[in-house]
Scaffold this motif. Sequence first.
Motif, PDB file in Angstrom:
ATOM      1  N   ARG A 292      54.444  -1.873 -12.460  1.00 24.44           N
ATOM      2  CA  ARG A 292      54.867  -1.459 -13.798  1.00 24.44           C
ATOM      3  C   ARG A 292      55.701  -0.178 -13.782  1.00 24.44           C
ATOM      4  O   ARG A 292      56.299   0.190 -14.799  1.00 24.44           O
ATOM      5  CB  ARG A 292      53.640  -1.232 -14.685  1.00 24.44           C
ATOM      6  CG  ARG A 292      52.919  -2.502 -15.127  1.00 24.44           C
ATOM      7  CD  ARG A 292      53.670  -3.185 -16.224  1.00 24.44           C
ATOM      8  NE  ARG A 292      52.929  -4.286 -16.830  1.00 24.44           N
ATOM      9  CZ  ARG A 292      53.446  -5.120 -17.716  1.00 24.44           C
ATOM     10  NH1 ARG A 292      54.707  -4.976 -18.090  1.00 24.44           N
ATOM     11  NH2 ARG A 292      52.722  -6.091 -18.222  1.00 24.44           N
TER      12      ARG A 292
ATOM     13  N   ASP B 117      49.784  -1.739 -19.149  1.00 21.18           N
ATOM     14  CA  ASP B 117      49.580  -3.154 -18.853  1.00 21.18           C
ATOM     15  C   ASP B 117      48.826  -3.840 -19.993  1.00 21.18           C
ATOM     16  O   ASP B 117      49.193  -4.930 -20.445  1.00 21.18           O
ATOM     17  CB  ASP B 117      48.811  -3.287 -17.538  1.00 21.18           C
ATOM     18  CG  ASP B 117      48.866  -4.687 -16.957  1.00 21.18           C
ATOM     19  OD1 ASP B 117      49.987  -5.205 -16.756  1.00 21.18           O
ATOM     20  OD2 ASP B 117      47.795  -5.265 -16.697  1.00 21.18           O
TER      21      ASP B 117
ATOM     22  N   TYR C 281      51.007  -4.238 -23.204  1.00 20.65           N
ATOM     23  CA  TYR C 281      51.898  -5.396 -23.149  1.00 20.65           C
ATOM     24  C   TYR C 281      51.121  -6.691 -23.281  1.00 20.65           C
ATOM     25  O   TYR C 281      51.582  -7.648 -23.916  1.00 20.65           O
ATOM     26  CB  TYR C 281      52.737  -5.366 -21.868  1.00 20.65           C
ATOM     27  CG  TYR C 281      53.923  -4.429 -21.974  1.00 20.65           C
ATOM     28  CD1 TYR C 281      54.890  -4.610 -22.955  1.00 20.65           C
ATOM     29  CD2 TYR C 281      54.072  -3.345 -21.119  1.00 20.65           C
ATOM     30  CE1 TYR C 281      55.967  -3.757 -23.083  1.00 20.65           C
ATOM     31  CE2 TYR C 281      55.147  -2.475 -21.232  1.00 20.65           C
ATOM     32  CZ  TYR C 281      56.096  -2.684 -22.221  1.00 20.65           C
ATOM     33  OH  TYR C 281      57.152  -1.832 -22.351  1.00 20.65           O
ATOM     34  N   GLU C 282      49.932  -6.742 -22.715  1.00 22.78           N
ATOM     35  CA  GLU C 282      49.089  -7.928 -22.904  1.00 22.78           C
ATOM     36  C   GLU C 282      48.729  -8.105 -24.380  1.00 22.78           C
ATOM     37  O   GLU C 282      48.590  -9.237 -24.859  1.00 22.78           O
ATOM     38  CB  GLU C 282      47.819  -7.805 -22.066  1.00 22.78           C
ATOM     39  CG  GLU C 282      46.942  -9.035 -22.098  1.00 22.78           C
ATOM     40  CD  GLU C 282      45.735  -8.948 -21.171  1.00 22.78           C
ATOM     41  OE1 GLU C 282      44.732  -9.627 -21.438  1.00 22.78           O
ATOM     42  OE2 GLU C 282      45.799  -8.181 -20.174  1.00 22.78           O
TER      43      GLU C 282
ATOM     44  N   LEU D 213      52.882  -5.913 -27.152  1.00 20.16           N
ATOM     45  CA  LEU D 213      53.996  -4.982 -27.310  1.00 20.16           C
ATOM     46  C   LEU D 213      55.263  -5.585 -26.707  1.00 20.16           C
ATOM     47  O   LEU D 213      55.246  -6.091 -25.582  1.00 20.16           O
ATOM     48  CB  LEU D 213      53.679  -3.656 -26.615  1.00 20.16           C
ATOM     49  CG  LEU D 213      54.691  -2.524 -26.833  1.00 20.16           C
ATOM     50  CD1 LEU D 213      54.597  -1.992 -28.251  1.00 20.16           C
ATOM     51  CD2 LEU D 213      54.465  -1.396 -25.826  1.00 20.16           C
TER      52      LEU D 213
ATOM     53  N   ALA E 164      58.801  -6.135 -24.791  1.00 21.62           N
ATOM     54  CA  ALA E 164      59.275  -5.597 -23.517  1.00 21.62           C
ATOM     55  C   ALA E 164      60.114  -4.338 -23.727  1.00 21.62           C
ATOM     56  O   ALA E 164      60.879  -4.231 -24.691  1.00 21.62           O
ATOM     57  CB  ALA E 164      60.103  -6.654 -22.786  1.00 21.62           C
TER      58      ALA E 164
ATOM     59  N   GLN F  81      57.824   2.604 -21.393  1.00 23.19           N
ATOM     60  CA  GLN F  81      58.147   2.642 -19.973  1.00 23.19           C
ATOM     61  C   GLN F  81      57.395   3.788 -19.306  1.00 23.19           C
ATOM     62  O   GLN F  81      57.209   4.845 -19.921  1.00 23.19           O
ATOM     63  CB  GLN F  81      59.658   2.871 -19.763  1.00 23.19           C
ATOM     64  CG  GLN F  81      60.560   1.901 -20.488  1.00 23.19           C
ATOM     65  CD  GLN F  81      60.704   0.582 -19.741  1.00 23.19           C
ATOM     66  OE1 GLN F  81      60.140   0.405 -18.676  1.00 23.19           O
ATOM     67  NE2 GLN F  81      61.468  -0.326 -20.315  1.00 23.19           N
TER      68      GLN F  81
END
Length: 532
Positions: free
Chosen positions: A32, A210, A213-214, A217, A219, A223
């Motif tokens: 990531r 992680d 995003y699961e 959220l 892409a 960051q």
Amino acid sequence: MATTHTPSPAAARTQGLPASVTPALLKRLTARVFAAPNAARVTTSAPYFGHLLGDFPVSTPDDVEAAFTRARAAQATWAATPIAERKRIMLRFHDLVLARQEEALDLMQAENGKTRRDAFLEVVDIGIVSRYYARNAAKYLSPKRRRGAIPLLTHTTELRHPKGVVTVISPWNYPLSMAASDAIAALMAGNAVVQKPDTQTALTALWSLDLMYEAGLPADVWQIVVGRGSSIGGALMAGADYMMFTGSTASGRQIASDAGRRLIGASLELGGKNPMIVLDDADIDKAAAGAVNACFPSAGQLCVSVERLYVAESVREKFVAAFVERTKRLKIGAAYDYSVDVGSLTTPSQLRTVTEHVEDAVAKGATVLAGGRARPDLGPLFYEPTILTDVTPEMTVYDHETFGPVVSIYSFRHVEEAIARANATPYGLNASVWSRNGARGRAVAARVHAGTVNVNEAFAAAWGSIDAPMGGMGDSGLGRRHGAEGILKYTEAQTVAHQRIQGFYPPQRISPETWAALLTGTLKIMKAFGVR
């Protein structure tokens, strides 16, 4: 001497890494990091026993610039996403954190060396923060009608727009709380985030990313880059529309200066030398237990922990006896369960600082009432919870932040003296006041120069009151997290005023002199009728 802990059979795996920290998990998390495929690598070690832990790609300034480019492109769509959808994502994140907390606890302990209990409080913190901003963001961010310049004729609205891309620089001492909580508020406000966690605890930050995003959220909205501030700090500042930094006062001053030159906002939670005042009417047993909880969580590596204890002379002997006895009963050791009270320091440099502060104090006449030594027999970075007395101004520990399990005890005769001594510091982050009389405790608390003051509690009462602002005064920082301020700081306020029928300038049929007289009369009438 603090009690040495011998791991139980259930904790036998402490001689290595915990079971949930698998090669597959580490590979997924390190992937990531926003860095080039051929990036240089950096490794980290677990504080408990020095085992190799993380192996990260190192981000370059060019990588950081690219991360901002992608985040900025994604932010426009994210800002247009209805708050109701942002709320759904954040509540899913809340559920995932609670459901997968064993992973988080193992990672935090492996990277930071803290106890299971202290790690769990970070899980609780993120649960509270994510739920709070998920369910309150709409209220804070929705358009607000404001009183217009001319009653009935001016329609005025306050709007809130996201800043854009927020840089979050988070520390190693609370790797989940500090990594995720600031990102949560910034994301709910419609911003994208580029974050640099401390490399030592980057795995926990990447675990948060992680799970976010699961949870759904989009892409590129959040960051994470990894690298030394001396290498990528300039790029993080150059790309930011707002800076959120938690760390040392020296670094905070530099960031504030750089942000000022760019004319962007910054929120800074910095150092502290936090006091605790035990008044003469305090419940001594509760105050002694509270002092343990104030001084030694996360081996004292906590921005709001207490390093200065001011005790009324009339209760000093009783308090010191109770506090020392409780401190000596603490279990110190390494365990990936709830069987120990005090864990390890996190870095060799922190061990050096703690050791140097205590040795300097002892050499200049301080008395050690408990602890006072490193414990290499338990692991490379363990240090006993330490209580000092007879500390004087020429000792480093007197007014410099130790950021370790060390506290100095002083006495006072009058409450005015206690308040003055508590305030005799350039810092002002957190404080604690103990009294059986709640009104008296709150009155003293209001006079202490600190952003948060707890009465009959160490720090958790104020920290956990998420609806109220949290932050420092003086050298302890700028800005606030939590509450309305914690999300509104990530927005730009815009006023839209729609003038109807008639404005401030006279219509053509009325002379300026007559118009001025009419307006003057109107202002007097408005005052007389209490119009605001």
